[in-house]
Design a protein around this motif. Structure first.
Motif, PDB file in Angstrom:
ATOM      1  N   LEU A  84      11.280 -50.730   0.062  1.00 56.46           N
ATOM      2  CA  LEU A  84      10.449 -50.531   1.253  1.00 56.46           C
ATOM      3  C   LEU A  84      11.295 -50.550   2.515  1.00 56.46           C
ATOM      4  CD1 LEU A  84       7.616 -50.293   2.467  1.00 56.46           C
ATOM      5  CD2 LEU A  84       7.502 -52.788   2.493  1.00 56.46           C
ATOM      6  N   LEU A  85      12.193 -51.545   2.634  1.00 53.84           N
ATOM      7  CA  LEU A  85      13.029 -51.642   3.833  1.00 53.84           C
ATOM      8  C   LEU A  85      14.027 -50.495   3.918  1.00 53.84           C
ATOM      9  CD1 LEU A  85      13.717 -55.480   4.000  1.00 53.84           C
ATOM     10  CD2 LEU A  85      12.171 -54.137   5.423  1.00 53.84           C
ATOM     11  N   ALA A  86      14.527 -50.044   2.756  1.00 52.94           N
ATOM     12  CA  ALA A  86      15.461 -48.911   2.781  1.00 52.94           C
ATOM     13  C   ALA A  86      14.756 -47.659   3.286  1.00 52.94           C
ATOM     14  CB  ALA A  86      16.020 -48.686   1.378  1.00 52.94           C
ATOM     15  N   ALA A  87      13.492 -47.480   2.832  1.00 52.04           N
ATOM     16  CA  ALA A  87      12.732 -46.317   3.320  1.00 52.04           C
ATOM     17  C   ALA A  87      12.478 -46.420   4.817  1.00 52.04           C
ATOM     18  CB  ALA A  87      11.411 -46.214   2.544  1.00 52.04           C
ATOM     19  N   ALA A  88      12.092 -47.650   5.269  1.00 52.18           N
ATOM     20  CA  ALA A  88      11.846 -47.846   6.700  1.00 52.18           C
ATOM     21  C   ALA A  88      13.120 -47.653   7.502  1.00 52.18           C
ATOM     22  CB  ALA A  88      11.274 -49.242   6.921  1.00 52.18           C
ATOM     23  N   LEU A  89      14.217 -48.136   6.938  1.00 52.19           N
ATOM     24  CA  LEU A  89      15.502 -47.996   7.635  1.00 52.19           C
ATOM     25  C   LEU A  89      15.881 -46.530   7.770  1.00 52.19           C
ATOM     26  CD1 LEU A  89      17.883 -49.509   8.886  1.00 52.19           C
ATOM     27  CD2 LEU A  89      18.928 -49.601   6.620  1.00 52.19           C
ATOM     28  N   ASN A  90      15.641 -45.759   6.733  1.00 55.59           N
ATOM     29  CA  ASN A  90      15.926 -44.324   6.807  1.00 55.59           C
ATOM     30  C   ASN A  90      15.054 -43.646   7.860  1.00 55.59           C
ATOM     31  OD1 ASN A  90      17.913 -44.358   4.837  1.00 55.59           O
ATOM     32  ND2 ASN A  90      16.429 -44.070   3.156  1.00 55.59           N
ATOM     33  N   ILE A  91      13.791 -44.094   7.936  1.00 57.15           N
ATOM     34  CA  ILE A  91      12.899 -43.522   8.953  1.00 57.15           C
ATOM     35  C   ILE A  91      13.397 -43.860  10.344  1.00 57.15           C
ATOM     36  CG2 ILE A  91      10.563 -43.648   9.919  1.00 57.15           C
ATOM     37  CD1 ILE A  91       9.553 -44.054   7.057  1.00 57.15           C
ATOM     38  N   LEU A  92      13.793 -45.155  10.536  1.00 57.92           N
ATOM     39  CA  LEU A  92      14.300 -45.565  11.852  1.00 57.92           C
ATOM     40  C   LEU A  92      15.580 -44.822  12.205  1.00 57.92           C
ATOM     41  CD1 LEU A  92      13.700 -49.419  11.848  1.00 57.92           C
ATOM     42  CD2 LEU A  92      12.551 -47.701  13.248  1.00 57.92           C
ATOM     43  N   LYS A  93      16.435 -44.667  11.199  1.00 51.55           N
ATOM     44  CA  LYS A  93      17.657 -43.917  11.482  1.00 51.55           C
ATOM     45  C   LYS A  93      17.338 -42.506  11.938  1.00 51.55           C
ATOM     46  CE  LYS A  93      20.866 -46.335   8.387  1.00 51.55           C
ATOM     47  NZ  LYS A  93      21.721 -46.210   7.178  1.00 51.55           N
ATOM     48  N   GLY A  94      16.390 -41.887  11.213  1.00 51.58           N
ATOM     49  CA  GLY A  94      16.017 -40.519  11.601  1.00 51.58           C
ATOM     50  C   GLY A  94      15.406 -40.491  12.991  1.00 51.58           C
ATOM     51  N   PHE A  95      14.578 -41.543  13.294  1.00 45.06           N
ATOM     52  CA  PHE A  95      13.933 -41.576  14.603  1.00 45.06           C
ATOM     53  C   PHE A  95      14.955 -41.735  15.720  1.00 45.06           C
ATOM     54  CE2 PHE A  95      12.282 -44.256  18.032  1.00 45.06           C
ATOM     55  CZ  PHE A  95      11.296 -43.440  18.533  1.00 45.06           C
ATOM     56  N   TYR A  96      15.846 -42.719  15.531  1.00 39.39           N
ATOM     57  CA  TYR A  96      16.825 -42.962  16.592  1.00 39.39           C
ATOM     58  C   TYR A  96      17.836 -41.820  16.714  1.00 39.39           C
ATOM     59  CZ  TYR A  96      15.091 -47.682  17.356  1.00 39.39           C
ATOM     60  OH  TYR A  96      14.316 -48.760  17.664  1.00 39.39           O
ATOM     61  N   GLU A  97      18.154 -41.187  15.609  1.00 39.38           N
ATOM     62  CA  GLU A  97      19.047 -40.026  15.689  1.00 39.38           C
ATOM     63  C   GLU A  97      18.374 -38.885  16.431  1.00 39.38           C
ATOM     64  OE1 GLU A  97      20.106 -39.141  11.719  1.00 39.38           O
ATOM     65  OE2 GLU A  97      21.534 -40.808  11.504  1.00 39.38           O
ATOM     66  N   LYS A  98      17.073 -38.687  16.195  1.00 41.79           N
ATOM     67  CA  LYS A  98      16.327 -37.637  16.896  1.00 41.79           C
ATOM     68  C   LYS A  98      16.204 -37.966  18.374  1.00 41.79           C
ATOM     69  CE  LYS A  98      11.957 -35.124  16.732  1.00 41.79           C
ATOM     70  NZ  LYS A  98      10.649 -34.972  16.049  1.00 41.79           N
ATOM     71  N   ALA A  99      15.941 -39.262  18.670  1.00 42.71           N
ATOM     72  CA  ALA A  99      15.824 -39.681  20.073  1.00 42.71           C
ATOM     73  C   ALA A  99      17.141 -39.490  20.798  1.00 42.71           C
ATOM     74  CB  ALA A  99      15.368 -41.143  20.126  1.00 42.71           C
ATOM     75  N   ALA A 100      18.213 -39.801  20.092  1.00 40.72           N
ATOM     76  CA  ALA A 100      19.526 -39.641  20.729  1.00 40.72           C
ATOM     77  C   ALA A 100      19.802 -38.174  21.006  1.00 40.72           C
ATOM     78  CB  ALA A 100      20.599 -40.229  19.815  1.00 40.72           C
ATOM     79  N   LEU A 101      19.360 -37.324  20.078  1.00 40.30           N
ATOM     80  CA  LEU A 101      19.562 -35.878  20.293  1.00 40.30           C
ATOM     81  C   LEU A 101      18.754 -35.380  21.475  1.00 40.30           C
ATOM     82  CD1 LEU A 101      20.785 -33.223  19.310  1.00 40.30           C
ATOM     83  CD2 LEU A 101      18.818 -32.969  17.768  1.00 40.30           C
ATOM     84  N   GLU A 125      20.427 -49.007  26.216  1.00 37.15           N
ATOM     85  CA  GLU A 125      19.235 -49.742  25.817  1.00 37.15           C
ATOM     86  C   GLU A 125      18.724 -49.264  24.471  1.00 37.15           C
ATOM     87  OE1 GLU A 125      16.500 -49.338  28.949  1.00 37.15           O
ATOM     88  OE2 GLU A 125      17.286 -51.039  30.100  1.00 37.15           O
ATOM     89  N   LYS A 126      18.677 -47.966  24.279  1.00 36.40           N
ATOM     90  CA  LYS A 126      18.172 -47.412  23.029  1.00 36.40           C
ATOM     91  C   LYS A 126      19.113 -47.752  21.856  1.00 36.40           C
ATOM     92  CE  LYS A 126      15.609 -43.626  25.168  1.00 36.40           C
ATOM     93  NZ  LYS A 126      15.479 -42.160  25.304  1.00 36.40           N
ATOM     94  N   ASN A 127      20.373 -47.620  22.111  1.00 35.93           N
ATOM     95  CA  ASN A 127      21.329 -47.919  21.048  1.00 35.93           C
ATOM     96  C   ASN A 127      21.300 -49.401  20.668  1.00 35.93           C
ATOM     97  OD1 ASN A 127      22.140 -45.295  20.810  1.00 35.93           O
ATOM     98  ND2 ASN A 127      23.823 -45.501  22.291  1.00 35.93           N
ATOM     99  N   ALA A 128      21.118 -50.250  21.689  1.00 35.89           N
ATOM    100  CA  ALA A 128      21.065 -51.689  21.423  1.00 35.89           C
ATOM    101  C   ALA A 128      19.828 -52.035  20.617  1.00 35.89           C
ATOM    102  CB  ALA A 128      21.092 -52.462  22.741  1.00 35.89           C
ATOM    103  N   ALA A 129      18.696 -51.420  21.012  1.00 31.52           N
ATOM    104  CA  ALA A 129      17.446 -51.690  20.304  1.00 31.52           C
ATOM    105  C   ALA A 129      17.516 -51.191  18.865  1.00 31.52           C
ATOM    106  CB  ALA A 129      16.280 -51.034  21.042  1.00 31.52           C
TER     107      ALA A 129
END
Length: 266
Positions: A84-101, A125-129
């Motif tokens: 569950l956490l790995a799936a959530a982590l992948n989602i967060l990674k995708g979200f933050y990567e998209k936000a950074a883009l 701030e975003k990277n820290a969060a």
């Protein structure tokens, strides 16, 4: 007299031998009875030990089964948490990567009116969060993996301990069972010997009774003869001597002269 002496001596010898046999049989019967009692108690004790080992093995098996189910549940929970956490982590990674883009794209566009924010402020701030949340989640995943590994090691140790206990218990049960079988054979043999010893004892007592009865008959018949033998023999000798003397007188006497002497006296 000779018959009486011989029969009495034989009776006394036979009686003494039978009394010795009787005493030996009494001792043998007592020893066998004690042996039977001891073997019976030892067999019951060993059977109780076997039963106790079997109960302990059953309880250990039930505890092992319960512990294994708990282990399966624990491992399943840890793996579900990791998944569950790995799936959530992948989602967060995708979200933050998209936000950074998106941020990068906006940064390359025309800046709005007014003083611009300090360079890299929002990005920081975003990277820290993102780093904090994803780091925490990764830490939970790592902890779950560590707890899963620890649970597996504990399960393996518990299983090995249980298997060693079962192996040792089975070995003890085998040894105890062999001892019970050997003692059971010895017990049956002791009971058989006791039956034979009691039969021999009854026979010996019957023979002793017969010898005692015969001894009574002998003494009733022979005591007078033995007690008065010398006197009777002396009397018989005296009678024989008197008869011999009378016979000698009669065989050598002159009856004619005796008659003449008698007439002259008359």
């Amino acid at each position: 007299k000779d018959f009486c002496i011989e029969e009495i001596n034989n009776n006394e010898r036979d009686t003494e031998m039978k009394e010795r046999d009787r005493d030996d049989l009494v001792a043998k019967i007592e020893d066998l009875a004690m042996t039977i009692d001891t073997l019976a108690k030892e067999i019951e004790t060993l059977k109780a030990e076997v039963a106790e080992l079997q109960v302990q093995m059953k309880r250990a098996g039930e505890d092992r089964e319960k512990a294994n189910k708990e282990f399966q549940t624990t491992v399943a929970d840890h793996r579900a948490t990791q998944k569950l956490l790995a799936a959530a982590l992948n989602i967060l990674k995708g979200f933050y990567e998209k936000a950074a883009l998106v941020q990068k794209t906006q940064g390359s566009a025309k800046q709005p009116a007014g003083p611009p924010p300090p360079p890299g402020f929002k990005s920081y701030e975003k990277n820290a969060a993102s780093g904090g949340v994803m780091g925490m989640m990764q830490g939970i995943i790592d902890d779950a993996k560590a707890m899963e590994a620890e649970a597996i090691r504990a399960e393996e140790d518990s299983q090995k301990t249980y298997e060693d206990m079962v192996k040792a218990s089975n070995k003890s049960i085998t040894q105890l069972t062999n001892s019970i079988n050997d003692m059971t054979v010895s017990l049956a043999k002791a009971k058989e010997d006791l039956t034979m010893a009691k039969s021999d004892f009854a026979t010996t007592m019957k023979e002793l009774s017969g010898l005692n009865d015969y001894a009574g008959d002998l003494h009733a018949t022979c005591d007078y003869t033995l007690k008065n033998f010398d006197a009777r023999q002396a009397a018989r000798s005296a009678e024989i001597d008197a008869l011999n003397e009378a016979k000698a007188i009669l065989s050598g006497a002159d009856f004619g002269s005796a008659l003449d002497a008698a007439d002259a006296e008359a």
